[in-house]
Write a protein that holds these residues in place. Structure first.
Motif, mmCIF file in Angstrom:
data_model
loop_
_atom_site.group_PDB
_atom_site.id
_atom_site.type_symbol
_atom_site.label_atom_id
_atom_site.label_comp_id
_atom_site.label_asym_id
_atom_site.label_seq_id
_atom_site.Cartn_x
_atom_site.Cartn_y
_atom_site.Cartn_z
ATOM 1 N N LEU A 136 -5.254 5.856 2.476
ATOM 2 C CA LEU A 136 -5.579 5.165 0.925
ATOM 3 C C LEU A 136 -5.947 5.599 0.835
ATOM 4 O O LEU A 136 -6.238 6.663 -1.247
ATOM 5 N N ARG A 181 -5.749 8.306 -2.440
ATOM 6 C CA ARG A 181 -6.368 7.773 -4.549
ATOM 7 C C ARG A 181 -6.745 8.784 -4.740
ATOM 8 O O ARG A 181 -7.029 9.527 -6.335
ATOM 9 N N GLN A 198 4.578 9.263 -5.062
ATOM 10 C CA GLN A 198 4.387 7.826 -3.600
ATOM 11 C C GLN A 198 5.236 7.046 -3.841
ATOM 12 O O GLN A 198 6.398 6.274 -4.242
ATOM 13 N N ALA A 212 0.720 -1.125 -0.042
ATOM 14 C CA ALA A 212 0.642 -0.607 0.137
ATOM 15 C C ALA A 212 1.039 1.124 0.470
ATOM 16 O O ALA A 212 1.912 0.955 1.022
ATOM 17 N N ASP A 245 5.966 2.418 -2.973
ATOM 18 C CA ASP A 245 4.547 1.611 -2.624
ATOM 19 C C ASP A 245 6.048 0.632 -1.626
ATOM 20 O O ASP A 245 5.390 -0.949 -1.953
ATOM 21 N N GLU A 294 -1.073 8.054 4.850
ATOM 22 C CA GLU A 294 -0.687 7.055 4.700
ATOM 23 C C GLU A 294 -2.065 6.165 4.061
ATOM 24 O O GLU A 294 -2.657 4.937 4.544
#
Length: 451
Positions: free
Chosen positions: A304, A308, A271, A208, A273, A302
């Protein structure tokens, strides 16, 4: 050969297959559209067209931005959208075998079920097809860490001009037997053959992501941050930049605040990952670099859903610019140290021609998308937009860059390809084309003209 559903010749339907998303590129009127369902039908279409002397223009979903899929008069448009099966997912060898009509997002979802990841993610990933991605060597937001399409291709099946089926590459991780024909066909824009199957390398599904946004009072400060991030050895999974015009358009369209503030000239989105503590360390290091480079605001999360939302804002730039008019987008790539020069230079080109030019791009690899907004109903504005388009390409080359980083040459940048690569390379291109397609059957006039 194709059955009643496999050929279209209604004039209204043909019109929808004439061109892709690049308004400046010329487009002819096709004689018919062929919709083969498998490789054998592709071979039959190629043989029939070769016998009749009818040119073939391969086409995926039509999401391209260079005119590479545009019809020429009297051609058969060979659309691969019915060939849309994921034939195999092999988790142990981390590969997938797919037909060219598979939508990029559908492939990503299919392999996620096996804990795997297909990295290339063009902005049109929810409707563009793998065949088109292969033909243009498409990139996307993840290129900074994972590379472009060719970096994920192990092998191809390609129908050649005589109707024979060529298999390139292999399923193994390594292999250096013979010329690298796979890379020759990736990015060839349908000028050498029709891709009917691809063997693609997959990666483990990333962790994530942790997402960072940083606002800067000048494009120079944002570009300095990009250079320092790269120099520090950080490898974020994406690093995107938006200029002031892009920020304003997205905020108005989505009715949201990106946290940039009214005076911000640039927004940097990153970002990581890498997962867990490693991702937090990487983003924290990027946060410090941005602050040292003069950022006015730095925030990372953090969460999500919040991440997004930020990424959705980045992907919404082109639709948001439609608030002001129609757009045509460039695809120049420059050294990362010249990003600010390109953004500022593009803004100056827009001012000179009285047009809005917004710049968004992949800061991690220097691939920028200056986007010109104009009124297509005005012949005078269309002419100004074309001049601005050419001046931005000239600017990109003058900064040590290239005329295309991921969209391809197509039919809109043919003269610029000759200028960038020079006469010896152009002669070599023509020799390869003549060897594989001596009758100039496939996509004539795309990338370059034959002598």
């Amino acid at each position: 050969m194709l059955g009643p559903e496999g050929v279209l010749d209604d004039l209204d339907v043909l019109d929808s297959y004439r061109r892709d998303m690049m308004p400046l590129a010329p487009a002819g009127v096709p004689r018919a559209v062929a919709l083969p369902a498998d490789a054998e039908q592709v071979r039959a279409v190629v043989r029939a067209c070769a016998a009749a002397g009818a040119p073939i223009v391969p086409r995926g979903a039509g999401s391209g931005l260079s005119g590479a899929a545009n019809a020429v008069d009297g051609c058969v448009v060979l659309a691969t959208t019915r060939m849309n099966r994921v034939l195999e997912v092999d988790p142990d060898n981390r590969l997938a075998v797919v037909e060219p009509g598979v939508v990029n997002l559908d492939l990503r979802r299919a392999v996620e079920e096996h804990g795997l990841f297909y990295p290339p993610d063009p902005s049109s990933y929810d409707w563009c097809t793998i065949g088109g991605n292969l033909a243009t060597n498409a990139g996307g937001l993840c290129c900074v860490k994972y590379g472009v399409t060719t970096d994920s291709v192990l092998g191809l099946d390609v129908v050649l001009a005589d109707g024979s089926l060529l298999r390139t590459g292999r399923r193994t991780v390594k292999g250096v037997a013979g010329y690298d024909l796979t890379k020759l066909f990736v990015g060839s824009e349908g000028t050498l053959g029709v891709i009917t199957r691809a063997t693609l390398a997959l990666r483990p599904l990333p962790q994530a992501p942790v997402t960072l946004v940083a606002a800067f009072g000048s494009t120079a400060a944002a570009a300095t941050a990009v250079s320092r991030i790269v120099r520090a050895g950080a490898v974020p999974s994406l690093m995107e930049i938006m200029d002031r015009a892009s920020i304003v358009a997205v905020e108005q369209n989505l009715r949201t605040e990106l946290g940039a503030g009214a005076g911000s000239a640039a927004l940097l989105l990153c970002q990581s990952d890498s997962g867990g503590e490693a991702a937090r360390r990487e983003i924290a290091a990027i946060e410090r670099i941005c602050a040292d480079a003069g950022s006015e605001l730095v925030h990372w999360t953090e969460d999500l859903a919040e991440g997004r939302t930020l990424m959705a804002a980045r992907r919404a730039v082109l639709p948001s610019l439609e608030l002001y008019g129609s757009w045509l987008t460039e695809d120049v790539c420059v050294p990362r140290t010249r990003i600010a020069d390109l953004i500022n230079g593009s803004e100056a080109v827009g001012a000179r021609h009285g047009l809005l030019v917004a710049v968004v791009g992949h800061a991690g690899d220097g691939n920028m998308h200056p986007t010109i907004v104009y009124d297509p109903a005005s012949e005078e504005q269309r002419a100004r937009a074309r001049r601005a388009f050419d001046e931005i390409m000239e600017l990109g080359l003058s900064l040590g860059g290239t005329i295309t980083g991921e969209h391809g040459v197509g039919k809109v940048k043919r003269d610029w390809l000759a200028r960038e690569i020079g006469p010896v390379a152009l002669r070599t291109h023509r020799a390869i084309k003549a060897a594989l397609d001596p009758g100039n059957l496939f996509n004539p006039g795309s990338m370059f003209e034959l002598d």
